[in-house]
Design a protein around this motif. Structure first.
Motif, PDB file in Angstrom:
ATOM      1  N   VAL A 101       0.841  -1.199   0.000  1.00 36.12           N
ATOM      2  CA  VAL A 101       0.000   0.000   0.000  1.00 36.12           C
ATOM      3  C   VAL A 101       0.879   1.253   0.000  1.00 36.12           C
ATOM      4  CG1 VAL A 101      -1.919  -1.176   1.184  1.00 36.12           C
ATOM      5  CG2 VAL A 101      -0.262   0.137   2.523  1.00 36.12           C
ATOM      6  N   HIS A 188      -5.240  -1.967  -1.129  1.00 35.90           N
ATOM      7  CA  HIS A 188      -5.759  -3.272  -1.541  1.00 35.90           C
ATOM      8  C   HIS A 188      -7.242  -3.242  -1.874  1.00 35.90           C
ATOM      9  CE1 HIS A 188      -6.050  -2.528   2.701  1.00 35.90           C
ATOM     10  NE2 HIS A 188      -7.090  -3.335   2.743  1.00 35.90           N
ATOM     11  N   ASN A 224      -5.264  -3.468  10.054  1.00 38.29           N
ATOM     12  CA  ASN A 224      -5.497  -3.455   8.613  1.00 38.29           C
ATOM     13  C   ASN A 224      -4.412  -4.211   7.832  1.00 38.29           C
ATOM     14  OD1 ASN A 224      -5.455  -1.489   5.795  1.00 38.29           O
ATOM     15  ND2 ASN A 224      -7.401  -2.275   6.547  1.00 38.29           N
ATOM     16  N   MET A 226      -3.440  -7.114   8.090  1.00 36.70           N
ATOM     17  CA  MET A 226      -3.909  -8.455   7.747  1.00 36.70           C
ATOM     18  C   MET A 226      -4.666  -8.438   6.419  1.00 36.70           C
ATOM     19  SD  MET A 226      -3.696 -11.424   9.056  1.00 36.70           S
ATOM     20  CE  MET A 226      -4.176 -12.816   8.069  1.00 36.70           C
ATOM     21  N   ARG A 227      -5.540  -7.473   6.268  1.00 29.15           N
ATOM     22  CA  ARG A 227      -6.301  -7.356   5.013  1.00 29.15           C
ATOM     23  C   ARG A 227      -5.364  -7.087   3.840  1.00 29.15           C
ATOM     24  NH1 ARG A 227      -9.978  -9.720   3.494  1.00 29.15           N
ATOM     25  NH2 ARG A 227     -10.630  -8.186   1.952  1.00 29.15           N
ATOM     26  N   GLN A 228      -4.406  -6.213   4.078  1.00 32.22           N
ATOM     27  CA  GLN A 228      -3.449  -5.898   3.018  1.00 32.22           C
ATOM     28  C   GLN A 228      -2.768  -7.180   2.533  1.00 32.22           C
ATOM     29  OE1 GLN A 228      -0.684  -2.887   4.425  1.00 32.22           O
ATOM     30  NE2 GLN A 228      -2.324  -1.724   5.369  1.00 32.22           N
TER      31      GLN A 228
ATOM     32  N   MET B   1     -13.248  -9.331   8.053  1.00 30.45           N
ATOM     33  CA  MET B   1     -12.456 -10.286   8.819  1.00 30.45           C
ATOM     34  C   MET B   1     -12.957 -10.360  10.268  1.00 30.45           C
ATOM     35  SD  MET B   1      -8.401 -10.203   9.780  1.00 30.45           S
ATOM     36  CE  MET B   1      -8.389  -8.442   9.987  1.00 30.45           C
ATOM     37  N   PHE B   2     -13.216  -9.178  10.838  1.00 32.84           N
ATOM     38  CA  PHE B   2     -13.623  -9.168  12.244  1.00 32.84           C
ATOM     39  C   PHE B   2     -15.117  -9.363  12.378  1.00 32.84           C
ATOM     40  CE2 PHE B   2      -9.979  -6.164  12.182  1.00 32.84           C
ATOM     41  CZ  PHE B   2      -9.102  -7.044  12.755  1.00 32.84           C
ATOM     42  N   ASP B  42      -8.297  -0.508  16.040  1.00 31.30           N
ATOM     43  CA  ASP B  42      -6.990   0.124  16.241  1.00 31.30           C
ATOM     44  C   ASP B  42      -7.017   1.358  17.130  1.00 31.30           C
ATOM     45  OD1 ASP B  42      -5.276  -1.631  14.802  1.00 31.30           O
ATOM     46  OD2 ASP B  42      -5.980  -0.778  12.917  1.00 31.30           O
ATOM     47  N   MET B 226      -4.292   4.054   8.749  1.00 34.67           N
ATOM     48  CA  MET B 226      -4.031   2.633   8.989  1.00 34.67           C
ATOM     49  C   MET B 226      -3.143   2.387  10.213  1.00 34.67           C
ATOM     50  SD  MET B 226      -3.516   1.307   5.060  1.00 34.67           S
ATOM     51  CE  MET B 226      -2.596   2.704   4.428  1.00 34.67           C
ATOM     52  N   ASP B 255      -9.827   0.508   3.775  1.00 34.61           N
ATOM     53  CA  ASP B 255     -10.844  -0.085   4.644  1.00 34.61           C
ATOM     54  C   ASP B 255     -10.393  -0.172   6.103  1.00 34.61           C
ATOM     55  OD1 ASP B 255      -8.977  -2.068   4.305  1.00 34.61           O
ATOM     56  OD2 ASP B 255     -10.380  -3.617   3.650  1.00 34.61           O
ATOM     57  N   ALA B 256      -9.372   0.597   6.459  1.00 36.36           N
ATOM     58  CA  ALA B 256      -8.974   0.641   7.868  1.00 36.36           C
ATOM     59  C   ALA B 256     -10.095   1.306   8.663  1.00 36.36           C
ATOM     60  CB  ALA B 256      -7.678   1.423   8.029  1.00 36.36           C
ATOM     61  N   ARG B 257     -10.322   0.803   9.857  1.00 40.76           N
ATOM     62  CA  ARG B 257     -11.380   1.382  10.688  1.00 40.76           C
ATOM     63  C   ARG B 257     -11.045   2.799  11.145  1.00 40.76           C
ATOM     64  NH1 ARG B 257     -15.784  -1.055  10.090  1.00 40.76           N
ATOM     65  NH2 ARG B 257     -16.001  -3.214  10.745  1.00 40.76           N
TER      66      ARG B 257
END
Ligand SMILES: Nc1nc2c(ncn2[C@@H]2O[C@H](COP(=O)(O)OP(=O)(O)OP(=O)(O)O)[C@@H](O)[C@H]2O)c(=O)[nH]1
Ligand SMILES: Nc1nc2c(ncn2[C@@H]2O[C@H](COP(=O)(O)OP(=O)(O)OP(=O)(O)O)[C@@H](O)[C@H]2O)c(=O)[nH]1
Ligand SMILES: [Mg+2]
Ligand SMILES: [Mg+2]
Lengths: 293, 309
Positions: A101, A188, A224, A226-228, B1-2, B42, B226, B255-257
């Motif tokens: 990223v 991603h 995040n 992990m998603r990457q 995922m979560f 996070d 992120m 898509d980071a929270r």
């Protein structure tokens, strides 16, 4: 030059107590969480430790600490093969693709890696397949000049796949040992850009096999990461991870889950902005830093 | 995922729905799930602790609502608190009484400062300002050139008297840029600086020197959405090292929270002013606390859940 965090010191202090109490368990949980290990993996590890402590009849915090260290090491699996695939079978150069990223340290890692390979007596060609970001190719060119590697570039806003192809062709023609292709940062979640990356790899493969796909992860990244890793893994099948910016205060604990769930080993760590600030990943050093030693 | 917070709370909800009043046990059960959701978003641990403690306190003293069941009440309190902390005093960019207004950008390596400089310049230009971008990152390879390209794309001027790549003194460039701006009638000066780590004392001192050389009206701390638990340490280090007046959250197009928003806001008390949402100059917006609250806690689902209850 990792500084010891207050939390790390707090843990040491606690663990030098002579009794096990709830505070010890809380502190262990906090150490893992603040290192970005993640809630679920942390809980699993703490539960596991509690069972072990019962079974083994461990009494003191320092025994628990040793168990925790061992557990973390097991998770990181010191036995994994972490060699970077920098020699290809036969005549052709080894081909490395660097992905990740935005802003994680791909270009810098490419430059440092070239430096280290050249130091080992190999010849390296760099491919500037980031044709998008302002001055990205020039940044790689500066690294190329710095470490003594030719850089293959294309027109600004040109097709990154064709630059990558040209770089590999040049590597073959020059009989270079290694070609490293730097790519543009992309999130991603952007399917168009991820498709483009897939194409970069496929186009290279018309010329030569890609021996290593390095995902560059920033140690400051939280869950995040992990998603990457999952998505980059699906698109270009990553074979190794470079964990950068470990010279800061972040611990990079997310790589524990990434490695376990995807089976992709961390191979390199970035420890600064200079050409020599790259090192092989050492599980013990990583764990000790995570625990605040 | 979560598992999302709404997934988690569904089970808590079903056991609470019948009861009329918030018991301590109800609050604890709900707060436990909220704690996990915040950590998975996070939000930094010390911030989670403070936040949850505060929510508990408010929930205990809360008026019993007829319309909402106990768990819903806690969720509503959490939502309100999040928005309040994130948004407290959102404010506009402070413009100097006597131009030029000076804006200095600071943050970790790769956070998005140089890109933001271009975005801010374009945004200000669209409001009829005449901004000047100043190249004070003389360290990162080709940072000067990157900023010059951003300036060109934004259609604004750049002050880049030094080549960079290790050559030139950023403090001097910063100082000279103000005179230059006055002479060339620029009413806003945006200073791009090199990325630096919170623990790098030498570089942090340099940032403070740049600040002292230009007396900025706004120092903006640029932080990647992120970022994980390190947000606290880093935000505190920049607060102590250079100080800042506002925060810009970048890479929100992923898509980071984005728990960092809550962490940085809570730790430093500085408002989040802008959101950076892409690599292009126009991918830039004012910060919206309510959207961010929903994003951190997956509140969209929660609010639906409340409606269904
Ligand atoms: N402290 C520190 N800084 C690093 C490290 N690796 C890279 N950087 C810095 O991080 C910033 C971003 O690095 P780049 O190599 O440009 O990152 P990138 O992934 O190529 O970025 P994009 O191509 O824009 O996506 C630069 O300021 C680098 O000097 C590291 O290990 N430690
Ligand atoms: N997707 C996305 N990418 C962004 C955003 N902001 C910046 N970037 C990208 O992130 C990378 C780093 O951005 P820069 O502006 O170079 O970051 P910086 O803080 O100036 O980096 P240094 O000067 O090396 O410390 C580049 O690839 C940018 O295009 C954003 O909001 N979304
Ligand atoms: Mg790059
Ligand atoms: Mg920059």
């Amino acid at each position: 030059a990792r500084s010891q965090t207050t939390l790390g010191r707090g843990l040491l202090e606690l663990l030098s107590r002579d009794r096990l109490d709830d505070d010890v368990w809380d502190e262990i949980e906090e150490t893992l969480i603040t290192a970005d290990v993640g809630v679920a993996p942390t809980r699993a590890m703490v539960e596991d430790l509690k069972t072990k402590v019962k079974v083994l009849g461990s009494r003191t915090p320092s025994e628990v600490r040793a168990l925790l260290r061992a557990e973390l090491l097991t998770q990181i699996d010191p036995g994994l093969d972490r060699t970077l695939h920098t020699s290809a079978p036969g005549e052709r150069p080894a081909v490395l693709l660097v992905v990740g990223v935005n802003g994680t340290g791909k270009t810098t890692t490419t430059g440092k890696l070239a430096r280290s390979l050249i130091g080992d007596g190999k010849s390296v060609v760099l491919g500037a397949a980031d044709t998008f970001r302002a001055a990205a190719a020039d940044q790689l060119q500066t690294w190329g000049d710095r470490v003594g590697a030719p850089v293959v570039r294309g027109p600004e806003a040109g097709d990154p796949a064709s630059v990558a192809f040209d770089a590999v062709a040049r590597g073959i023609a020059d009989k270079a040992d290694v070609v490293i292709v730097d790519t543009a940062g992309r999130l991603h979640t952007k399917t168009g850009l991820m498709d483009e990356l897939g194409k970069v790899k496929r186009v290279i493969e018309k010329k030569a096999q890609v021996d290593e796909v390095l995902l560059v992860l920033d140690a400051t990244t939280g869950q995040n990461g992990m998603r990457q890793a999952q998505v980059f893994g699906e698109v270009v099948n990553i074979t190794g991870i470079a964990l950068t910016k470990l010279d800061g205060t972040a611990k990079g604990g997310i790589v524990i889950s990434v490695q376990r769930e995807l089976g992709v080993p961390v191979k390199l760590v970035g420890l600064g902005e200079g050409p020599d600030d790259l090192a092989p990943f050492d599980p013990e050093v990583f764990v000790d830093a995570l625990l605040g030693d | 995922m979560f598992e999302t917070l709404s997934d988690r709370l569904t089970s808590v909800f079903s056991s609470l729905r019948s009861k009329g009043r918030l018991s301590d046990a109800d609050i604890d059960a709900t707060c436990r799930e909220i704690r996990i959701a915040l950590l998975e978003a996070d939000v930094a641990l010390p911030v989670v602790k403070d936040f949850v403690a505060h929510v508990k306190e408010r929930a205990r003293g809360a008026e019993v609502s007829q319309a909402l069941n106990p768990a819903q009440q806690v969720v509503k309190i959490v939502n309100d608190e999040l928005i309040e902390i994130l948004g407290g005093e959102t404010r506009r960019l402070r413009l100097a009484k006597t131009p030029p207004t000076v804006i200095m950008l600071a943050g970790l390596q790769g956070a998005g400062k140089t890109t933001l400089a271009g975005k801010l310049a374009r945004w200000l230009r669209d409001q009829n300002h005449v901004p000047l971008l100043v190249a004070c990152d003389l360290q990162r390879p080709n940072a000067v050139q990157q900023l010059s390209v951003m300036a060109e794309r934004a259609g604004v001027a750049v002050y880049a008297p030094e080549p960079g790549n290790g050559v030139g003194d950023p403090v001097q460039v910063a100082r000279q840029s103000i005179d230059h701006a006055r002479r060339q009638q620029h009413d806003v000066v945006i200073i791009d600086t090199a990325g630096r780590l919170g623990i790098d004392q030498e570089l942090m001192a340099q940032a403070a020197d740049i600040r002292d050389a230009v007396s900025p009206d706004e120092v903006l701390f640029v932080v990647d959405a992120m970022i994980g638990q390190d947000a606290v340490t880093t935000a505190q280090a920049f607060m102590d090292g250079v100080g800042f007046d506002g925060v810009v959250l970048t890479k929100l197009d992923g898509d980071a929270r984005g728990g960092a928003a809550l962490s940085v806001r809570h730790i430093t008390g500085r408002p989040i002013m802008f959101a950076s949402t892409g690599e292009k100059l126009e991918d830039f917006d004012a910060f919206h606390p309510d959207r961010m609250a929903g994003r951190i806690l997956d509140m969209g689902d929660i609010l639906t859940l409340i409606e269904q209850a």
